[in-house]
Design a protein around this motif. Sequence first.
Motif, PDB file in Angstrom:
ATOM      1  N   SER A  80       0.894  -1.137  -0.117  1.00 20.63           N
ATOM      2  CA  SER A  80      -0.054   0.008   0.100  1.00 20.63           C
ATOM      3  C   SER A  80       0.867   1.265  -0.252  1.00 20.63           C
ATOM      4  N   GLN A  90      -5.086  10.351   2.702  1.00 24.67           N
ATOM      5  CA  GLN A  90      -5.086  10.123   4.160  1.00 24.67           C
ATOM      6  C   GLN A  90      -4.322  11.345   4.616  1.00 24.67           C
ATOM      7  N   GLU A 111      -9.818   5.828   5.514  1.00 25.47           N
ATOM      8  CA  GLU A 111      -9.434   4.881   6.608  1.00 25.47           C
ATOM      9  C   GLU A 111      -8.036   5.140   6.680  1.00 25.47           C
ATOM     10  N   PRO A 132      -5.760   2.798   8.895  1.00 23.87           N
ATOM     11  CA  PRO A 132      -5.700   1.450   9.491  1.00 23.87           C
ATOM     12  C   PRO A 132      -4.450   1.762  10.600  1.00 23.87           C
ATOM     13  N   GLY A 133      -4.815   1.185  11.646  1.00 22.76           N
ATOM     14  CA  GLY A 133      -3.978   1.152  12.971  1.00 22.76           C
ATOM     15  C   GLY A 133      -3.800   2.381  13.833  1.00 22.76           C
ATOM     16  N   ARG A 143     -11.144   2.205  17.848  1.00 18.36           N
ATOM     17  CA  ARG A 143     -10.813   1.576  16.720  1.00 18.36           C
ATOM     18  C   ARG A 143     -10.081   2.457  15.802  1.00 18.36           C
ATOM     19  N   GLY A 144      -9.453   1.954  14.774  1.00 21.97           N
ATOM     20  CA  GLY A 144      -8.717   2.572  13.843  1.00 21.97           C
ATOM     21  C   GLY A 144      -9.723   3.741  13.189  1.00 21.97           C
ATOM     22  N   GLU A 200     -11.790   2.875  10.310  1.00 20.51           N
ATOM     23  CA  GLU A 200     -11.571   1.509   9.719  1.00 20.51           C
ATOM     24  C   GLU A 200     -12.848   0.475  10.058  1.00 20.51           C
TER      25      GLU A 200
END
Lengths: 482, 253
Positions: A425, A431, B89, B91-92, B140-141, B144
């Motif tokens: 990715s 983001q 999103e 993630p993490g 939560r992420g 995500e």
Amino acid sequence: MATTDKEVKELIKREYEHGFVTEIESDTFEPGLNEDVIRRLSELKQEPEFMLEWRLKAYRRWLEMDEPEWAHVDFPKVDYNSISYYSAPKRPEDMPQSLDEVDPELLRTYEKLGIPLHERAKLAGVAVDAVFDSVSVATTFKEPLEKAGVIFCPISEAVQKYPELVKKYLGSVVPAGDNYFAALNSAVFSDGSFVYIPKGVRCPMELSTYFRINAANTGQFERTLIVAEEGSYVSYLEGCTAPMRDENQLHAAVVELVILDDAQIKYSTVQNWYPGDENGKGGIYNFVTKRAACIGKNAKVSWTQVETGSAITWKYPSCVLRGDNSVGEFYSVALTHNYQQADTGTKMIHLGKNTKSTIISKGISAGRSSNAYRGLVKFGPGADGARNFTQCDSLLIGDRCGAHTFPYIESKNKSAIVEHEATTSKVSDEQMFLCRQRGIDPEQAVSMIVNGFCKEVFKELPMEFAVEAGKLLEVSLEGSVG
Amino acid sequence: MLSIKNLHASVEGKEILKGINLEIKAGEVHAIMGPNGSGKSTLSQVLAGNEAFEITGGEVTLNGDNLLDLATEERAREGIFLAFQYPVEIPGVSNLQFLRTAVNAMRKHRGEEEMNAAEFMKLAKEVSKQVDLDPAFLKRGVNEGFSGGEKKRNEIMQALLLQPKLAILDETDSGLDIDALQVVSNGVNALRAEDRAILMVTHYQRLLNHIVPDYVHVLAGGKIVKSGGRELALELEERGYGWLGIKDEDTSN
């Protein structure tokens, strides 16, 4: 566990912060390698005869071997005769017996490195064996460890004090002729750590070693041997730094772990060797052999590594799962930036029944770097019911870097089960836009996204190390945005 | 507060905004309506500083200062907030960590002390209740596995936490059922304040039943073609975009 913005700002501003050189007198061998150098080294360390023989045998093997060329890295040939094979800080008389006797300049070096040697060691409950260039300088917390029956000392000391243990286990996991760099290390290793956890003992504290290469044109060849007897447990941490120099420096270490029935070793590394400058000049060549042998039933080993340093990394912490039901784990974050090259991964060798292994590898590439995962999962004929799970994720920052995955699977047992997942990715523009739209600095945004990507590995690290690892990523990613 | 003059913007060489003029004062709620492809979302993205868009003309000021000179994060710190139509999103990264980092970035900019984890947790829990989100989601992420409705509520929660000067809501009503729409609208209404302006971008009139705007503008072909009060939206609903000579299914973007 977000670090404050202020901290982050300061971190980003910093370049390689461990890049100072310590001005101390040192005893250094003339560059070059031959049998005489090895004899001198062995004599200097007052080694028993068997050790010298072992070294010479390794040296002769090494002479017949060729440097490996299969790794996905590219660098000029190392001239092994231009390297000095021993450098130790000069000391007034004998080895220092306590911290008070250690050269204060050296202690200040450790302070700069943020090593928890003195009070910080006590606060953190960490016993430290600090290897500076080639010699173990001080080992803290010897007493409480001795009470528990744990041996934690420089390997040079172990050779003298516990020759039987050393004779039995040294080279039992990584034989002298295992590979080019392991052979070289076996011939010239100057120091390192030795740990012995007796039967049924849970080591009362986390053990820790910090390595630092200081002297110029010096190779560092440390050797670590950890033996966990039946039903014992130890968590071992290893940290590494080196000063900024324009020349490349060689680091060829060997780590051997021996795990008996129901014992467990948790081995964590935060590797921050000097990676070279933004044009790819200088940096450490990190050619390391790390291997664990789960000899006993239900033995367990986990390697957790965070690799942000070195110009070139060539490293595959491996697990030989010989005992039935033994378990091997490998959690890795490898970050490369600028012109760094990493070829790293693991080997899981399943020999016993119902052996299990887990591989979680997170590769992050930025700048013009190259980051390769290389992993072997092998099942022997006796590995009934064995299984492996591999997850291999790559994250790219920018469009000039590369990520490669080389998974190898060999199975001689039909009942073995392998699962492999891989993803690649990018830190996406969306983001970044979301983070920045919320007022977050671009550098901080990247580091937050990368930290999130590494979360599964970071949670395996001891708390202290997890914080350090997170900060390291921030520093290492400096300049990767825009 | 916000002044847009003859704003032109393009993406990949194609002009989307073709001369937007708009004045928004503190305390006002403006709605921008228009068919698909009219440039509504582009306007939101351009104001927030998405670098994928190129400004080819015009000016935008926030309280007299040139907004277009500022980087995305600087605009955010000056009080521009965008509630995304499709929140991405991460993630993490826990929602809590993300939100605290954002809130502290703003606080630092204002010369205020940063909030520690415990203080922030308390605040975040309170605000999450305002948009009917279970505080467990904070761990939560970021976005995500969030449902569409959770994502939208999360966006409004962020606005409530960050207390912007100008909140831009990009299609905040899309994909919401009636109950979720009510929750989100309550959140937006809680944002209304004398010193804050809200700019809502929407395709449908129904959102405006819940959040009643002071002004309604119709955007078509990259320009504002008609402005009016609340009644303009109702009339649009009744007569359709065709009434203004606009094709609704204009897919020119």
